[in-house]
Design a protein around this motif. Structure first.
Motif, PDB file in Angstrom:
ATOM      1  N   PRO A 182      -4.171  -0.865  -3.968  1.00 23.55           N
ATOM      2  CA  PRO A 182      -4.841  -2.135  -3.650  1.00 23.55           C
ATOM      3  C   PRO A 182      -6.352  -2.072  -3.746  1.00 23.55           C
ATOM      4  O   PRO A 182      -7.004  -3.110  -3.947  1.00 23.55           O
ATOM      5  CB  PRO A 182      -4.373  -2.440  -2.216  1.00 23.55           C
ATOM      6  CG  PRO A 182      -3.850  -1.150  -1.681  1.00 23.55           C
ATOM      7  CD  PRO A 182      -3.320  -0.400  -2.860  1.00 23.55           C
ATOM      8  N   THR A 183      -6.921  -0.874  -3.639  1.00 21.51           N
ATOM      9  CA  THR A 183      -8.371  -0.750  -3.786  1.00 21.51           C
ATOM     10  C   THR A 183      -8.826  -1.248  -5.143  1.00 21.51           C
ATOM     11  O   THR A 183      -9.884  -1.882  -5.275  1.00 21.51           O
ATOM     12  CB  THR A 183      -8.790   0.720  -3.599  1.00 21.51           C
ATOM     13  OG1 THR A 183      -8.392   1.168  -2.313  1.00 21.51           O
ATOM     14  CG2 THR A 183     -10.287   0.897  -3.747  1.00 21.51           C
ATOM     15  N   PHE A 184      -8.072  -0.958  -6.188  1.00 24.89           N
ATOM     16  CA  PHE A 184      -8.444  -1.362  -7.550  1.00 24.89           C
ATOM     17  C   PHE A 184      -8.542  -2.881  -7.649  1.00 24.89           C
ATOM     18  O   PHE A 184      -9.519  -3.422  -8.180  1.00 24.89           O
ATOM     19  CB  PHE A 184      -7.420  -0.811  -8.542  1.00 24.89           C
ATOM     20  CG  PHE A 184      -7.721  -1.158  -9.972  1.00 24.89           C
ATOM     21  CD1 PHE A 184      -8.741  -0.532 -10.654  1.00 24.89           C
ATOM     22  CD2 PHE A 184      -6.968  -2.119 -10.643  1.00 24.89           C
ATOM     23  CE1 PHE A 184      -9.023  -0.846 -11.977  1.00 24.89           C
ATOM     24  CE2 PHE A 184      -7.239  -2.441 -11.960  1.00 24.89           C
ATOM     25  CZ  PHE A 184      -8.273  -1.801 -12.630  1.00 24.89           C
ATOM     26  N   ALA A 185      -7.560  -3.583  -7.107  1.00 21.94           N
ATOM     27  CA  ALA A 185      -7.567  -5.044  -7.186  1.00 21.94           C
ATOM     28  C   ALA A 185      -8.631  -5.643  -6.281  1.00 21.94           C
ATOM     29  O   ALA A 185      -9.335  -6.586  -6.677  1.00 21.94           O
ATOM     30  CB  ALA A 185      -6.193  -5.592  -6.815  1.00 21.94           C
ATOM     31  N   ASP A 238       0.852  -1.193   0.000  1.00 23.32           N
ATOM     32  CA  ASP A 238       0.000   0.000   0.000  1.00 23.32           C
ATOM     33  C   ASP A 238       0.888   1.243   0.000  1.00 23.32           C
ATOM     34  O   ASP A 238       0.721   2.152   0.805  1.00 23.32           O
ATOM     35  CB  ASP A 238      -0.943  -0.015   1.212  1.00 23.32           C
ATOM     36  CG  ASP A 238      -1.924   1.165   1.203  1.00 23.32           C
ATOM     37  OD1 ASP A 238      -2.211   1.702   0.114  1.00 23.32           O
ATOM     38  OD2 ASP A 238      -2.385   1.554   2.296  1.00 23.32           O
ATOM     39  N   ALA A 239       1.857   1.249  -0.903  1.00 24.79           N
ATOM     40  CA  ALA A 239       2.730   2.406  -1.113  1.00 24.79           C
ATOM     41  C   ALA A 239       3.366   2.903   0.184  1.00 24.79           C
ATOM     42  O   ALA A 239       3.469   4.094   0.422  1.00 24.79           O
ATOM     43  CB  ALA A 239       1.971   3.532  -1.805  1.00 24.79           C
ATOM     44  N   GLY A 240       3.772   1.973   1.031  1.00 24.33           N
ATOM     45  CA  GLY A 240       4.492   2.333   2.245  1.00 24.33           C
ATOM     46  C   GLY A 240       3.654   2.455   3.484  1.00 24.33           C
ATOM     47  O   GLY A 240       4.197   2.593   4.590  1.00 24.33           O
ATOM     48  N   ALA A 273     -13.981  -1.943  -9.594  1.00 28.29           N
ATOM     49  CA  ALA A 273     -15.156  -1.109  -9.349  1.00 28.29           C
ATOM     50  C   ALA A 273     -14.773   0.238  -8.761  1.00 28.29           C
ATOM     51  O   ALA A 273     -15.416   1.264  -9.031  1.00 28.29           O
ATOM     52  CB  ALA A 273     -16.132  -1.839  -8.425  1.00 28.29           C
ATOM     53  N   GLU A 274     -13.729   0.243  -7.928  1.00 29.86           N
ATOM     54  CA  GLU A 274     -13.161   1.488  -7.400  1.00 29.86           C
ATOM     55  C   GLU A 274     -11.773   1.643  -8.002  1.00 29.86           C
ATOM     56  O   GLU A 274     -10.909   0.778  -7.826  1.00 29.86           O
ATOM     57  CB  GLU A 274     -13.062   1.447  -5.873  1.00 29.86           C
ATOM     58  CG  GLU A 274     -14.398   1.344  -5.160  1.00 29.86           C
ATOM     59  CD  GLU A 274     -15.146   2.665  -5.117  1.00 29.86           C
ATOM     60  OE1 GLU A 274     -14.536   3.707  -5.437  1.00 29.86           O
ATOM     61  OE2 GLU A 274     -16.335   2.639  -4.772  1.00 29.86           O
ATOM     62  N   LEU A 275     -11.545   2.739  -8.726  1.00 31.07           N
ATOM     63  CA  LEU A 275     -10.261   2.911  -9.400  1.00 31.07           C
ATOM     64  C   LEU A 275      -9.136   3.202  -8.420  1.00 31.07           C
ATOM     65  O   LEU A 275      -7.989   2.834  -8.645  1.00 31.07           O
ATOM     66  CB  LEU A 275     -10.364   4.030 -10.436  1.00 31.07           C
ATOM     67  CG  LEU A 275     -11.323   3.763 -11.589  1.00 31.07           C
ATOM     68  CD1 LEU A 275     -11.340   4.942 -12.542  1.00 31.07           C
ATOM     69  CD2 LEU A 275     -10.935   2.484 -12.329  1.00 31.07           C
ATOM     70  N   GLY A 276      -9.452   3.888  -7.322  1.00 29.30           N
ATOM     71  CA  GLY A 276      -8.435   4.157  -6.323  1.00 29.30           C
ATOM     72  C   GLY A 276      -7.673   5.437  -6.558  1.00 29.30           C
ATOM     73  O   GLY A 276      -8.072   6.299  -7.349  1.00 29.30           O
ATOM     74  N   ARG A 277      -6.517   5.543  -5.913  1.00 35.24           N
ATOM     75  CA  ARG A 277      -5.858   6.818  -5.697  1.00 35.24           C
ATOM     76  C   ARG A 277      -4.643   7.083  -6.582  1.00 35.24           C
ATOM     77  O   ARG A 277      -3.970   8.104  -6.423  1.00 35.24           O
ATOM     78  CB  ARG A 277      -5.443   6.900  -4.215  1.00 35.24           C
ATOM     79  CG  ARG A 277      -6.606   6.723  -3.252  1.00 35.24           C
ATOM     80  CD  ARG A 277      -6.150   6.287  -1.870  1.00 35.24           C
ATOM     81  NE  ARG A 277      -5.609   4.938  -1.899  1.00 35.24           N
ATOM     82  CZ  ARG A 277      -5.070   4.324  -0.852  1.00 35.24           C
ATOM     83  NH1 ARG A 277      -4.997   4.946   0.313  1.00 35.24           N
ATOM     84  NH2 ARG A 277      -4.591   3.094  -0.959  1.00 35.24           N
ATOM     85  N   ASP A 278      -4.362   6.201  -7.520  1.00 38.81           N
ATOM     86  CA  ASP A 278      -3.163   6.393  -8.340  1.00 38.81           C
ATOM     87  C   ASP A 278      -3.183   7.703  -9.116  1.00 38.81           C
ATOM     88  O   ASP A 278      -2.135   8.317  -9.331  1.00 38.81           O
ATOM     89  CB  ASP A 278      -3.004   5.218  -9.321  1.00 38.81           C
ATOM     90  CG  ASP A 278      -2.735   3.904  -8.618  1.00 38.81           C
ATOM     91  OD1 ASP A 278      -1.835   3.865  -7.764  1.00 38.81           O
ATOM     92  OD2 ASP A 278      -3.423   2.918  -8.921  1.00 38.81           O
ATOM     93  N   SER A 332     -13.549  -4.334   4.640  1.00 37.32           N
ATOM     94  CA  SER A 332     -12.303  -3.591   4.498  1.00 37.32           C
ATOM     95  C   SER A 332     -12.577  -2.263   3.794  1.00 37.32           C
ATOM     96  O   SER A 332     -13.412  -2.191   2.888  1.00 37.32           O
ATOM     97  CB  SER A 332     -11.296  -4.401   3.686  1.00 37.32           C
ATOM     98  OG  SER A 332     -10.261  -3.569   3.177  1.00 37.32           O
ATOM     99  N   VAL A 333     -11.874  -1.215   4.199  1.00 42.16           N
ATOM    100  CA  VAL A 333     -11.972   0.076   3.528  1.00 42.16           C
ATOM    101  C   VAL A 333     -11.597  -0.064   2.061  1.00 42.16           C
ATOM    102  O   VAL A 333     -12.125   0.646   1.196  1.00 42.16           O
ATOM    103  CB  VAL A 333     -11.056   1.107   4.219  1.00 42.16           C
ATOM    104  CG1 VAL A 333     -11.010   2.415   3.450  1.00 42.16           C
ATOM    105  CG2 VAL A 333     -11.509   1.356   5.649  1.00 42.16           C
ATOM    106  N   PHE A 334     -10.710  -1.006   1.755  1.00 45.43           N
ATOM    107  CA  PHE A 334     -10.236  -1.190   0.385  1.00 45.43           C
ATOM    108  C   PHE A 334     -11.095  -2.169  -0.417  1.00 45.43           C
ATOM    109  O   PHE A 334     -10.755  -2.516  -1.538  1.00 45.43           O
ATOM    110  CB  PHE A 334      -8.788  -1.700   0.395  1.00 45.43           C
ATOM    111  CG  PHE A 334      -7.772  -0.677   0.801  1.00 45.43           C
ATOM    112  CD1 PHE A 334      -8.080   0.671   0.840  1.00 45.43           C
ATOM    113  CD2 PHE A 334      -6.488  -1.068   1.131  1.00 45.43           C
ATOM    114  CE1 PHE A 334      -7.125   1.611   1.221  1.00 45.43           C
ATOM    115  CE2 PHE A 334      -5.526  -0.142   1.497  1.00 45.43           C
ATOM    116  CZ  PHE A 334      -5.850   1.208   1.544  1.00 45.43           C
ATOM    117  N   GLY A 335     -12.202  -2.626   0.174  1.00 43.51           N
ATOM    118  CA  GLY A 335     -13.071  -3.566  -0.515  1.00 43.51           C
ATOM    119  C   GLY A 335     -12.894  -4.985  -0.005  1.00 43.51           C
ATOM    120  O   GLY A 335     -11.822  -5.370   0.461  1.00 43.51           O
TER     121      GLY A 335
END
Length: 562
Positions: A416-419, A62-64, A424-429, A148-151
């Motif tokens: 990780p939200t995307f996966a 999760d990017a650190g 369904a949620e693209l996430g923060r990239d 999970s917040v990330f799905g």
């Protein structure tokens, strides 16, 4: 000698996302030497401090924000000596350094979690995390229904050392981010030691990730409501994993650690040496959030109500007033923010139709923001924010007017939200794209090899730093003017009085600590409004402003001439 106003009460703090700020070794990922080399830019911009997102040893799931070792630097970012050099250089330039702390969870590769897996049920090692037996026959069902917040679900079942299906562990975020058990005294002691480790190295404070999540309700009761507290239909509800009263005892102990580095009762106390904490706490209503900034807890808390407020004068007015009232009641400054590494950049968000729910990422197939309108409103929004009393946070690149990358190919996404949501949620990239420094250099000056961990859109080229420095109409020069006037007029430490104007116009006057008055007027109506008689324009968010009218979706700072 005691300073009359502690530095943190009105500080402007600039967030650096280390992966995306500047790459010193050309591997495509930003690093600490790259940051250090670019710090003079921030000193010239006029901010007071930098906040660094995590740079600790991590598998980077999760990017650190999945930390495996809180006392060392991940090799992708450099070394402890690089961190020491960064802190020293920042201090030479008059910049304070705030680092991210992630106490809700560790990486599953942290030594503690690996020991917990090996030790077995009921062990002291497992008690540092939240392990539970499963429900149903043979414990095959998760202990409760939390998401999970990330799905997906918030529980993962492990295999015990003998190969049999075993207990479940809680992870409110990714499966590789097991939640710590903050009822365990060893966990509490460990993080106080981590605070001291970084304070001893000279950092000036901490931004605390998921500050509202450390303590869970007794018994871990089921919860089927929204995971974001700001989405609750009834703000008096509290999900069992968020904003439990027990978090405040933890933060009082942390505040005592920080205050120990600058004792208030010691001779020679100087508030300029205060070490500070800022809470990332997605908590509503404002009165509840204000509990985190009582005098013996956090110094600041992010104001996400303000970030989420729609582009409407009445909504902004109500949010600002409620925030100030709640924080004033506990003697704390209010902190303002428009963008960060977790949300769609406001230069794009404000280009969506008013009232659109804040998306979790924007893709090529989604409704696209109106780029021109978004840029115009973003300049006005920043002009409003930097006129408000209290602290302010700037996310890297917002001073350039950088928009969201809204056309990232799916195959390059890393959030990780995307996966976990199957797309369904693209996430923060899209808000984490590497910075643009020089239009005609490889990777727009991010490094000299052209490699980038996420691709940069071509429209970033004309927004590069070297295309805006010295250009009066640029977004960068607008920020510089705002920050200069804010400091010179004592706006951050001032007091606010609302002006009685058109309902679609937002206006207030700040009496600064210098005694000067500054009026902010933002026109959110469909027609131009006239600047009040006896005033002249100090700063105009509209590069085409004529000094007599305020166009729609623009804002000005005024001073009295008579």
């Amino acid at each position: 000698m005691t300073n009359p106003t502690p530095w943190w009460r009105d500080a402007v703090i600039y967030q650096i996302y280390p992966r995306s700020w500047a790459d010193g070794n050309g591997d495509g990922v930003g690093d600490l030497p790259g940051i250090t080399a670019r710090l003079p830019y921030l000193a010239e911009l006029g901010v007071d401090a930098v906040w660094l997102s995590p740079f600790y040893v991590s598998p980077q799931a999760d990017a650190g924000y999945d930390v495996a070792d809180y006392r060392d630097i991940d090799p992708v970012f450099g070394s402890l000596s690089d961190a020491d050099a960064l802190i020293a250089r920042a201090h030479q330039l008059g910049l304070r350094v705030i680092v991210d702390l992630v106490p809700n969870h560790t990486s599953d590769e942290h030594a503690w979690f690996q020991a917990a897996l090996a030790a077995g049920p009921g062990s002291l090692e497992r008690d540092r995390y939240i392990f539970r037996d499963g429900d149903g026959a043979d414990g095959a069902l998760p202990p409760n229904d939390w998401s999970s917040v990330f799905g997906g679900g918030a529980w993962t079942r492990i295999r015990e050392a003998d190969g049999r299906p075993g207990q479940w562990y809680l992870h409110l975020f990714d499966v590789k981010q097991p939640d710590l058990n903050w009822e365990n005294p060893q966990v509490r002691s460990e993080f106080e030691d981590i605070l001291r480790f970084w304070l001893d190295r000279g950092v000036d404070g901490f931004r605390v990730d998921v500050a509202h999540g450390l303590v869970k309700a007794k018994g871990l009761p089921d919860w089927s409501g929204p995971m974001n507290m700001l989405d609750l239909p009834d703000p008096t509800q509290r999900p069992p994993m968020w904003d439990q009263d027990g978090v405040h005892e933890i933060y009082r102990s942390w505040r005592a650690v920080l205050d120990g580095y600058n004792p208030r009762d010691a001779e020679g106390y100087d508030s300029a040496r205060d070490r500070v904490m800022c809470a990332e706490a997605w908590v509503d209503p404002p009165e509840r959030l204000a509990r985190y900034v009582r005098p013996d807890e956090f110094h600041q808390a992010f104001n996400f109500d303000y970030l989420n407020a729609p582009w409407q004068a009445d909504s902004l007015r109500a949010t600002i007033a409620a925030s100030l009232a709640a924080d004033d009641a506990v003697g704390a400054p209010t902190t303002w923010v428009l963008s960060n590494h977790d949300v769609v950049r406001h230069a794009s968000r404000l280009g969506l139709p008013v009232g659109t729910a804040r998306p979790n990422g924007i893709g090529a197939d989604d409704t696209q923001p109106d780029q021109e309108l978004g840029a115009r409103r973003a300049r006005a929004a920043s002009t409003i924010m930097l006129a408000l009393p209290g602290g302010a946070y700037i996310y890297q690149g917002e001073e350039l007017g950088l928009p969201e990358h809204t056309a990232l190919p799916d195959e390059v996404r890393q959030d990780p939200t995307f996966a976990r949501t199957a797309g369904a949620e693209l996430g923060r990239d899209g808000c984490r794209i590497p910075m643009t420094w020089e239009k005609d250099s490889p990777a727009y000056g991010f490094n000299d090899t052209g490699r980038t961990w996420l691709p940069q859109p071509t429209e970033f080229a004309d927004l590069a730093v070297d295309q805006q420095v010295g250009v009066a109409a640029s977004s960068l020069e607008l920020y510089r003017r705002l920050l200069t006037e804010r400091r010179d007029r004592g706006i951050g430490g001032g007091s606010l009085t609302w002006a009685d104007v058109d309902p679609d116009v937002l206006s207030f006057t700040i009496r600064g600590t210098t005694g000067e008055q500054t009026t902010m007027l933002a026109n959110l109506s469909a027609a131009s409004v006239t600047i009040p008689p006896g005033h002249e324009v100090l700063v105009d968010s509209d590069p085409d402003g004529d000094g007599t009218q305020v166009a729609p979706d623009t804002a000005v700072w005024l001073r009295r001439t008579s």
